[in-house]
Each structure stands twice: as C-alpha cells, then as structure tokens.
Design a protein around this motif. Sequence first.
Motif, PDB file in Angstrom:
ATOM      1  N   VAL A 152      -7.209   4.681   6.324  1.00 58.61           N
ATOM      2  CA  VAL A 152      -7.730   3.335   5.605  1.00 58.61           C
ATOM      3  C   VAL A 152      -7.162   2.770   4.625  1.00 58.61           C
ATOM      4  N   ILE A 153      -5.988   3.732   4.286  1.00 60.17           N
ATOM      5  CA  ILE A 153      -5.256   3.328   2.991  1.00 60.17           C
ATOM      6  C   ILE A 153      -4.832   1.937   3.171  1.00 60.17           C
ATOM      7  N   PRO A 154      -4.091   1.493   4.172  1.00 60.64           N
ATOM      8  CA  PRO A 154      -3.828  -0.169   4.087  1.00 60.64           C
ATOM      9  C   PRO A 154      -4.933  -1.015   3.984  1.00 60.64           C
ATOM     10  N   ASP A 202       0.843  -1.114   0.044  1.00 56.92           N
ATOM     11  CA  ASP A 202       0.076   0.110  -0.119  1.00 56.92           C
ATOM     12  C   ASP A 202       0.729   1.244   0.021  1.00 56.92           C
ATOM     13  N   LEU A 203       0.225   2.390  -0.262  1.00 56.03           N
ATOM     14  CA  LEU A 203       0.859   3.817  -0.455  1.00 56.03           C
ATOM     15  C   LEU A 203       1.499   4.202   0.859  1.00 56.03           C
ATOM     16  N   ILE A 204       1.108   3.786   2.095  1.00 56.93           N
ATOM     17  CA  ILE A 204       1.956   4.158   3.130  1.00 56.93           C
ATOM     18  C   ILE A 204       3.049   3.480   3.608  1.00 56.93           C
ATOM     19  N   GLN A 205       3.042   2.010   3.076  1.00 55.92           N
ATOM     20  CA  GLN A 205       4.416   1.498   3.047  1.00 55.92           C
ATOM     21  C   GLN A 205       5.299   2.164   2.237  1.00 55.92           C
ATOM     22  N   VAL A 253       2.173   9.306   7.242  1.00 57.92           N
ATOM     23  CA  VAL A 253       2.754   8.216   7.888  1.00 57.92           C
ATOM     24  C   VAL A 253       2.211   8.954   9.403  1.00 57.92           C
ATOM     25  N   ARG A 254       2.360   9.901   9.879  1.00 61.21           N
ATOM     26  CA  ARG A 254       2.023  10.661  11.279  1.00 61.21           C
ATOM     27  C   ARG A 254       0.370  10.374  11.108  1.00 61.21           C
ATOM     28  N   ALA A 314       9.000   4.163   3.302  1.00 64.61           N
ATOM     29  CA  ALA A 314      10.287   3.704   2.910  1.00 64.61           C
ATOM     30  C   ALA A 314      10.885   4.846   2.296  1.00 64.61           C
ATOM     31  N   VAL A 315      10.285   5.927   1.474  1.00 63.33           N
ATOM     32  CA  VAL A 315      10.883   6.768   0.809  1.00 63.33           C
ATOM     33  C   VAL A 315      11.272   8.062   1.648  1.00 63.33           C
ATOM     34  N   TYR A 316      10.354   8.195   2.572  1.00 69.00           N
ATOM     35  CA  TYR A 316      10.408   9.633   3.422  1.00 69.00           C
ATOM     36  C   TYR A 316      10.371   9.575   4.808  1.00 69.00           C
TER      37      TYR A 316
END
Length: 319
Positions: free
Chosen positions: A235-237, A140-143, A156-157, A147-149
């Motif tokens: 809810v992204i994940p 998912d986008l959060i992962q 993430v916060r 990883a990048v930021y």
Amino acid sequence: MEGIEHKIISANGLNIHIAEKGQGTLVLLIHGFPELWYSWRHQILYLADHGYRAVAPDLRGYGDTTGAPVNDHTKFTIYHLVGDLIGLLNAITSEGEKVFVVGQDWGAFVAWHLCMFRLDRVKALVNFSVPFFPWSPMGDLIQMVRAVYGEDHYMVRFQEPGDIEAELARIDVKTVVKKFLTFREPGPYYFPKGKGFHYSPNDAPVTLPPEDDVEYFTSKFEKSGFTGGVNYYRVIPLNWELTAVWSGVKVTVPSKFIIGDLDMVYHMPGIKDYIHNGGFQYDVPLLEEVVVLEDAAHFINQEKPDEINKNIIEFLKKF
C-alpha cells in the motif's frame, strides 16, 4: 508471561487483540514486520514495573487481531492503521486522554503519522529504526527503492499480490521467521525471485530472538500467513497518493529516536545525512535526542532489551 493480560477490543471494524500490564499513564507499543505484540514482551514487563500501563496490540492483519480484509491491500492504508489505534485508545482510555507512544519498524512509521494526524492524543514519542519520512514530490518509496536497488529488493518483491506468498510457502514458516528476525547485514535486503533468502544459509544460528520466541512467532504466522504484514508494503504507493495533503507538515510531538549501527535502514542512501545533519530535526522540531546503539541491528527492542528499556524510561520520565 508474568501477569500480562490479553483482551480483545472491538474498534474500527476489527477485533483487536492487546496484551497489557500495569497501572499509570498508558504507553502504546506498536510493532513492525514480521512481528506481533510479543515483540514488546521485555518492554511490557519493564514499563509495568516502573509505574506505567503498557499496551501492545497485534496490528491490523497480524496475530490474533481479526476482521481485516487481508486480501485487499487497499484496506491497509496509513489512515486505516492510525484509525485502528485511535479506535483502540478511545475504547481503553478516558475521553481525550493523552498517551505515550513507542514504535518499531512499521510501528514507527505508524507512530509518526499517529502523532502528525492526532497530536491531541500523544504526550511524547520514542521510535526505533525508521525515522520520519516526509512526503516527497519525487515519488513513493517503492519507486525510489526500485531505482536504487532493483527488482530483487524485498520491498519491490512484496508488491505483486500472491507472488511473495507463493515463494514463502515453499519455505517452512519457522525458517522464514528466523531469516527475517536474525538479519544483521547493514546492506540492503534482497529476495531474488525463485532463490529464497539471499543471505545466510538455512542452518544459520538463531541469534535473535531465542528459539522459544521463534516458536511463538511461528505458531501465529502459521495460522495467519504473511499477507497481512506484506500489505503494509503493497500500500506504500497508495499511501503516497493519499498523504499528499500532508506535504510539509511537521511532527510536533516531543520525540526520541533510536537506531542500531547495523540497521539496514541506517545504511540506506542519504539516511545518515538526514538523521544527523539537520533534515530530521527540521521535520520533527521537538526531536530531543538521537541514539545510535553499537552492535545492534534492526529488531533492536528484542536484541538489546535492557538498553532499550532504560532509554524509554529516561525519556518518559521527563513528562
């Protein structure tokens, strides 16, 4: 504002507040974070003046729309959000009526999925700021953002329930609204724990939107809080888990995409390449045009209303 009507529509278990004006083919305007129907104030008036029925709801968890279990982010999946809009359309249109859809930020994400899930209800689409992101087996986008930021990135916060709310509560709502809506850095948006907004001092000038508009947003978020909007990120994940069934499915609605050259999304790793070098067109085969507006940031429909209005009308007139 100049004849805009406000109504409450019961749909999908919610009392959905809408602002509307005009007669003709319906244009559904879907706002982002941290926004409201009011984000479309310029477009509502312009569309109504050009022969369209403009309808802008407050989305689930926002503004004067009530009934959502705000403290349960699992009730904010993409299926809930698209379901709300289908319920709304069923209530305010004739059976099977097709509409135009225009989305910004999270509203664009919802709009892409509305078109994918319910092709039968959409004539054409204009989206801003957030391109279509196909389901990825990489996670998912959060992962990916983590990883990048790293942990200080705002997405993430936003993940831990109550955490960002407590931090925002230490800042007055008006300042929070100003900080989000006036952000113009093309780089990533950081919110270091315990340090507040990473960019721009508290006395930074308000360039977007005007002070009166900041007051309107502030008055609504003082009542609702920010949890409803933050839930879209939390809810992204879960969205990633639930939408695996749509892997490889394309968006087959005639589409136009507009983004500002200062938009932080445009500068995320790989996004420019995806937008301009074939990936976007592959996933959205009826994508007719991509417009990059100069000197424009993320909240483009408020920052550049005249250019946006003209771009919308030029596209809708084709259908």
